[in-house]
Structures are given as structure tokens and as C-alpha cells.
Design an enzyme around this catalytic site. Structure first.
Site, PDB file in Angstrom:
ATOM      1  N   ARG A 164      35.516  76.866  52.407  1.00 47.87           N
ATOM      2  CA  ARG A 164      35.039  77.124  53.773  1.00 47.87           C
ATOM      3  C   ARG A 164      35.074  75.818  54.590  1.00 47.87           C
ATOM      4  O   ARG A 164      35.411  74.761  54.075  1.00 47.87           O
ATOM      5  CB  ARG A 164      33.617  77.673  53.746  1.00 47.87           C
ATOM      6  CG  ARG A 164      32.627  76.787  53.010  1.00 47.87           C
ATOM      7  CD  ARG A 164      31.220  77.355  53.040  1.00 47.87           C
ATOM      8  NE  ARG A 164      31.103  78.581  52.285  1.00 47.87           N
ATOM      9  CZ  ARG A 164      30.907  78.647  50.961  1.00 47.87           C
ATOM     10  NH1 ARG A 164      30.772  77.530  50.268  1.00 47.87           N
ATOM     11  NH2 ARG A 164      30.826  79.797  50.330  1.00 47.87           N
ATOM     12  N   ASP A 194      36.923  74.889  44.359  1.00 49.74           N
ATOM     13  CA  ASP A 194      35.576  74.965  44.934  1.00 49.74           C
ATOM     14  C   ASP A 194      34.597  75.434  43.875  1.00 49.74           C
ATOM     15  O   ASP A 194      34.962  76.162  42.953  1.00 49.74           O
ATOM     16  CB  ASP A 194      35.544  75.924  46.135  1.00 49.74           C
ATOM     17  CG  ASP A 194      34.374  75.647  47.073  1.00 49.74           C
ATOM     18  OD1 ASP A 194      34.605  75.070  48.152  1.00 49.74           O
ATOM     19  OD2 ASP A 194      33.224  75.995  46.729  1.00 49.74           O
ATOM     20  N   ASP A 208      33.866  72.128  39.642  1.00 44.58           N
ATOM     21  CA  ASP A 208      32.704  71.348  40.079  1.00 44.58           C
ATOM     22  C   ASP A 208      33.168  69.894  40.128  1.00 44.58           C
ATOM     23  O   ASP A 208      33.537  69.327  39.089  1.00 44.58           O
ATOM     24  CB  ASP A 208      31.557  71.538  39.069  1.00 44.58           C
ATOM     25  CG  ASP A 208      30.310  70.756  39.467  1.00 44.58           C
ATOM     26  OD1 ASP A 208      30.392  69.850  40.317  1.00 44.58           O
ATOM     27  OD2 ASP A 208      29.240  71.074  38.911  1.00 44.58           O
ATOM     28  N   ASN A 237      37.312  66.452  49.363  1.00 44.83           N
ATOM     29  CA  ASN A 237      36.615  66.957  50.549  1.00 44.83           C
ATOM     30  C   ASN A 237      35.221  67.552  50.245  1.00 44.83           C
ATOM     31  O   ASN A 237      34.376  67.592  51.144  1.00 44.83           O
ATOM     32  CB  ASN A 237      37.505  68.034  51.194  1.00 44.83           C
ATOM     33  CG  ASN A 237      36.786  68.824  52.259  1.00 44.83           C
ATOM     34  OD1 ASN A 237      36.666  68.380  53.400  1.00 44.83           O
ATOM     35  ND2 ASN A 237      36.267  70.003  51.916  1.00 44.83           N
ATOM     36  N   TYR A 277      22.331  60.874  51.926  1.00 40.52           N
ATOM     37  CA  TYR A 277      23.677  61.323  52.322  1.00 40.52           C
ATOM     38  C   TYR A 277      24.489  60.145  52.864  1.00 40.52           C
ATOM     39  O   TYR A 277      25.634  59.918  52.464  1.00 40.52           O
ATOM     40  CB  TYR A 277      23.538  62.418  53.387  1.00 40.52           C
ATOM     41  CG  TYR A 277      24.849  62.962  53.927  1.00 40.52           C
ATOM     42  CD1 TYR A 277      25.567  63.918  53.223  1.00 40.52           C
ATOM     43  CD2 TYR A 277      25.361  62.517  55.144  1.00 40.52           C
ATOM     44  CE1 TYR A 277      26.761  64.422  53.713  1.00 40.52           C
ATOM     45  CE2 TYR A 277      26.552  63.015  55.650  1.00 40.52           C
ATOM     46  CZ  TYR A 277      27.255  63.966  54.932  1.00 40.52           C
ATOM     47  OH  TYR A 277      28.444  64.458  55.423  1.00 40.52           O
ATOM     48  N   LYS A 296      27.987  58.395  51.549  1.00 42.03           N
ATOM     49  CA  LYS A 296      29.225  58.399  52.344  1.00 42.03           C
ATOM     50  C   LYS A 296      29.699  56.969  52.621  1.00 42.03           C
ATOM     51  O   LYS A 296      30.911  56.703  52.697  1.00 42.03           O
ATOM     52  CB  LYS A 296      29.020  59.178  53.642  1.00 42.03           C
ATOM     53  CG  LYS A 296      28.882  60.683  53.425  1.00 42.03           C
ATOM     54  CD  LYS A 296      30.158  61.292  52.842  1.00 42.03           C
ATOM     55  CE  LYS A 296      30.145  62.804  52.805  1.00 42.03           C
ATOM     56  NZ  LYS A 296      31.395  63.389  52.326  1.00 42.03           N
ATOM     57  N   THR A 307      30.715  73.477  61.427  1.00 36.90           N
ATOM     58  CA  THR A 307      30.840  74.197  60.148  1.00 36.90           C
ATOM     59  C   THR A 307      29.457  74.661  59.711  1.00 36.90           C
ATOM     60  O   THR A 307      28.447  74.310  60.319  1.00 36.90           O
ATOM     61  CB  THR A 307      31.403  73.291  59.028  1.00 36.90           C
ATOM     62  OG1 THR A 307      30.401  72.318  58.698  1.00 36.90           O
ATOM     63  CG2 THR A 307      32.686  72.601  59.427  1.00 36.90           C
TER      64      THR A 307
HETATM   65  N1  LIG Z   1      30.443  69.335  59.185  1.00 36.24           N
HETATM   66  C1  LIG Z   1      30.223  68.108  59.585  1.00 36.24           C
HETATM   67  O1  LIG Z   1      29.696  67.871  60.703  1.00 36.24           O
HETATM   68  C2  LIG Z   1      30.649  66.936  58.721  1.00 36.24           C
HETATM   69  C3  LIG Z   1      30.531  65.652  59.261  1.00 36.24           C
HETATM   70  C4  LIG Z   1      30.917  64.557  58.492  1.00 36.24           C
HETATM   71  C5  LIG Z   1      31.415  64.742  57.212  1.00 36.24           C
HETATM   72  N2  LIG Z   1      31.509  65.989  56.709  1.00 36.24           N
HETATM   73  C6  LIG Z   1      32.046  66.112  55.342  1.00 36.24           C
HETATM   74  O2  LIG Z   1      33.148  67.002  55.337  1.00 36.24           O
HETATM   75  C7  LIG Z   1      33.248  67.647  54.059  1.00 36.24           C
HETATM   76  C8  LIG Z   1      33.293  69.152  54.270  1.00 36.24           C
HETATM   77  O3  LIG Z   1      32.097  69.536  54.957  1.00 36.24           O
HETATM   78  P1  LIG Z   1      31.886  70.976  55.621  1.00 36.24           P
HETATM   79  O4  LIG Z   1      31.144  70.775  56.874  1.00 36.24           O
HETATM   80  O5  LIG Z   1      33.151  71.730  55.597  1.00 36.24           O
HETATM   81  O6  LIG Z   1      30.842  71.593  54.546  1.00 36.24           O
HETATM   82  P2  LIG Z   1      30.620  73.095  54.060  1.00 36.24           P
HETATM   83  O7  LIG Z   1      29.225  73.112  53.522  1.00 36.24           O
HETATM   84  O8  LIG Z   1      30.991  74.054  55.121  1.00 36.24           O
HETATM   85  O9  LIG Z   1      31.674  73.234  52.852  1.00 36.24           O
HETATM   86  C9  LIG Z   1      31.559  72.399  51.714  1.00 36.24           C
HETATM   87  C10 LIG Z   1      32.303  73.069  50.550  1.00 36.24           C
HETATM   88  O10 LIG Z   1      32.173  72.196  49.395  1.00 36.24           O
HETATM   89  C11 LIG Z   1      31.888  73.011  48.262  1.00 36.24           C
HETATM   90  N3  LIG Z   1      31.185  72.225  47.242  1.00 36.24           N
HETATM   91  C12 LIG Z   1      29.935  71.724  47.301  1.00 36.24           C
HETATM   92  N4  LIG Z   1      29.627  71.109  46.158  1.00 36.24           N
HETATM   93  C13 LIG Z   1      30.718  71.206  45.358  1.00 36.24           C
HETATM   94  C14 LIG Z   1      31.005  70.773  44.045  1.00 36.24           C
HETATM   95  N5  LIG Z   1      30.098  70.129  43.300  1.00 36.24           N
HETATM   96  N6  LIG Z   1      32.229  71.031  43.531  1.00 36.24           N
HETATM   97  C15 LIG Z   1      33.150  71.715  44.261  1.00 36.24           C
HETATM   98  N7  LIG Z   1      32.918  72.174  45.500  1.00 36.24           N
HETATM   99  C16 LIG Z   1      31.714  71.922  46.038  1.00 36.24           C
HETATM  100  C17 LIG Z   1      31.029  74.138  48.805  1.00 36.24           C
HETATM  101  O11 LIG Z   1      31.000  75.270  47.941  1.00 36.24           O
HETATM  102  C18 LIG Z   1      31.705  74.423  50.154  1.00 36.24           C
HETATM  103  O12 LIG Z   1      32.720  75.396  50.032  1.00 36.24           O
HETATM  104  C19 LIG Z   1      32.018  67.183  53.263  1.00 36.24           C
HETATM  105  O13 LIG Z   1      32.379  66.116  52.412  1.00 36.24           O
HETATM  106  C20 LIG Z   1      31.071  66.698  54.343  1.00 36.24           C
HETATM  107  O14 LIG Z   1      30.147  65.746  53.853  1.00 36.24           O
HETATM  108  C21 LIG Z   1      31.139  67.104  57.416  1.00 36.24           C
END
Ligand SMILES: NC(=O)c1ccc[n+]([C@@H]2O[C@H](COP(=O)([O-])OP(=O)(O)OC[C@H]3O[C@@H](n4cnc5c(N)ncnc54)[C@H](O)[C@@H]3O)[C@@H](O)[C@H]2O)c1
Length: 259
Positions: A23, A44, A73, A100, A164, A168, A199
Site C-alpha cells: 500500500r 510485504d 518481514d 521502503n 522514528y 530514519k 498515505t
Molecule cells: N507517508 C509519509 O508521509 C512518509 C513520509 C516520510 C517517509 N515515509 C516512509 O515511506 C515508507 C512508506 O510509507 P507509507 O506512508 O507508504 O506507509 P504505509 O503504512 O502506508 O505502508 C507501509 C507498508 O510497509 C509494510 N510493512 C511494515 N512493516 C513491515 C515489515 N516488518 N516487513 C515488511 N513490510 C512491512 C506495511 O504492511 C505496509 O504495507 C516508510 O518507510 C515511511 O517511513 C512516509
């Protein structure tokens, strides 16, 4: 997800693994890749969601690209190796890898439990380390490109985001070491640092889609970003267009860090 990904012709026919692909930003990476004719190993933790995502995006594949969903995982090294091996068995090559997967949680520095702190670091830092360790042997002599997903939180300090943000910042720093050590093998390692992206992770903070108007007005481009805007940047870092770029973190935040 409706989004017209950027086009990088040299990516056609390559194979790339994406973690956290079910997602959000990970799903956008899968869409961006298959529209460019790239075979994708989509890993995932949420097995049914990643299977459904692969099915949904199947009709978006171009130039014979295929999506292979896998339960994994990222905190387990063997799961990364299984993803890499599957790529090699199925497509005979592994050219790119996107670390990711991510988790989020808000807590003060005095309240953060050891379990929360450890989880953030395991998923983000250990996950990116294991990903690289699995990808490199599978890439072999032909080299490749790896992209780690960091965050603007690595640079901007906001209360209750310590665990967090520290994780990062570690990803951003680790990226430089991975780039220095793997450069001689023809493998580039870069990162992206997204700002506020629309998201489920972001809406889990506010309980509703989007962000409060005050937060949006603090971004010079006056909006939050879309997952596809991160993926377009990742495509650039995977493609030959960035062939002399390594150890770099590209911030994708609409200028939000400069407020
Ligand atoms: N959304 C934001 O504003 C934002 C900002 C900065 C960075 N990020 C980074 O971008 C990346 C994606 O974020 P997003 O917003 O799409 O998050 P999200 O929560 O929508 O999706 C994260 C996905 O990672 C999977 N996941 C979690 N733990 C896992 C594990 N141990 N093994 C395998 N899969 C796992 C989840 O099942 C999920 O499908 C992340 O690293 C997040 O930290 C997001």
C-alpha cells in the site's frame, strides 16, 4: 491509485524488489516500475494485501512486466534472501532494490518503550541493512541500484517523533556507507527523504486523510505530496539517468524542511 508515472526507457526488462509494497508509497513504486516494463518482486508483512495489490496492478503492466507478491518481514534476513532468490529464479537477474517498508508511532522521549524504539530501528535500519546484504550477491557482476526510503524526519525535529526520526537519520547515514563500500562493485545506493505524503501512515496521525491547513500552509508548494511523486524520484535513482549519483539522499517534501 491513479497516477501517470515518469518514463525511463532504460528500465524496461529489469527486475526490482520492493519492500512494504502492499500500500501507500510502496504500491506506487510497484505501479511506477511495471508501467516502465520492470518485473517486480513485491514483498510485504501483510500477505493478503500485497497479493491483492499485485492482482489490482496486474493490468497496469507494460512490455511484459510481471509482479510477484511475497510475504516477508524486513526484520528477518532470511526473508530478504528469499525475495532475492525468487527474483533470480524467476527472471534470471536482479537489478534494483527499494527498502521502503516502514512503521510509524508518536511518543515522547520519556515515554517511548524499549519495544517501540527497537521496532522502529529493526524495521528501518536493520531492514535496510538486510535488504542490501541480500541484494548485492544477487546483483552480481552487472551491478545495480538500491534506494532506501528515509524521511524528512531525519532532518526536521518535531516533538514526539524521536524514535522514528532517529531511525530514519540512521538510514540516511547508513546509505552513505553502503554507497562507499558497494561503489567499486558497480552498485549505487541512494535514499529518498519524503516529506508529508498522503498515505495511510500520514492519516494514522490525524485520524483523517490529508493534513490540517496550518501544516499544508507551512509547505512552500502549499500541499502535501502524493505517493507517485516519491516513486518518480525513486525511478530516477534506479535509472541510468542518475548513473554518477551515489550516497545521496534526495528530499521530496515540497520545500517543507526550509520553513
Ligand atoms: N507517508 C509519509 O508521509 C512518509 C513520509 C516520510 C517517509 N515515509 C516512509 O515511506 C515508507 C512508506 O510509507 P507509507 O506512508 O507508504 O506507509 P504505509 O503504512 O502506508 O505502508 C507501509 C507498508 O510497509 C509494510 N510493512 C511494515 N512493516 C513491515 C515489515 N516488518 N516487513 C515488511 N513490510 C512491512 C506495511 O504492511 C505496509 O504495507 C516508510 O518507510 C515511511 O517511513 C512516509
Amino acid at each position: 491509485m491513479t497516477y501517470e508515472p515518469a518514463a525511463f526507457a532504460d528500465l524496461k526488462g529489469r527486475t526490482v524488489a520492493v519492500t512494504g509494497a502492499a500500500r501507500g508509497i510502496g504500491e506506487a513504486h510497484v505501479l511506477a516500475l511495471v508501467r516502465n516494463g520492470v518485473n517486480v518482486l513485491a514483498g510485504d508483512l501483510d500477505e493478503s494485501a500485497v497479493g491483492a495489490t499485485a492482482e489490482r496492478l496486474g493490468e497496469q503492466c507494460r512490455h511484459g512486466a510481471t509482479i510477484v507478491p511475497m510475504s516477508m518481514d524486513v526484520t528477518r534476513a532470511k526473508d530478504h534472501h528469499a525475495l532475492a532468490e525468487r527474483a533470480f529464479q524467476r527472471f534470471g537477474t536482479l537489478d534494483g532494490w527499494i527498502n521502503n517498508a516502514g512503521v510509524y508511532g508518536l511518543n515522547g522521549v520519556l515515554e517511548t518503550s524499549g519495544a517501540e524504539f527497537t521496532r522502529m530501528h529493526e524495521v528501518h535500519v536493520l531492514g535496510a541493512s538486510f535488504g542490501v546484504q541480500a541484494a548485492v550477491p544477487a546483483m552480481g557482476a552487472s551491478g545495480g541500484a538500491i534506494v532506501n526510503v528515509a524521511s524528512i524526519a531525519a532532518y526536521v525535529v518535531r516533538a514526539r517523533s524521536g524514535a522514528y526520526s532517529a531511525s530514519k537519520a540512521a538510514v540516511e547515514h547508513l546509505t552513505k556507507f553502503q554507497a562507499v563500500e558497494l561503489g567499486p562493485r558497480g552498485i549505487r545506493v541512494n535514499a529518498v527523504a519524503p516529506g508529508m505524503i498522503d498515505t495511510g501512515m500520514l492519516s494514522s496521525l490525524t485520524g483523517e486523510p490529508g493534513m490540517p491547513q496550518s501544516a499544508v500552509e507551512a509547505v512552500p508548494l502549499r500541499r502535501i505530496g502524493t505517493p507517485g511523486e516519491v516513486s518518480d524520484t525513486v525511478l530516477f535513482l534506479l535509472s541510468d539517468a542518475s548513473r554518477f549519483v551515489t550516497g545521496h539522499t534526495l528530499v521530496v517534501d515540497g520545500g517543507g524542511r526550509h520553513r
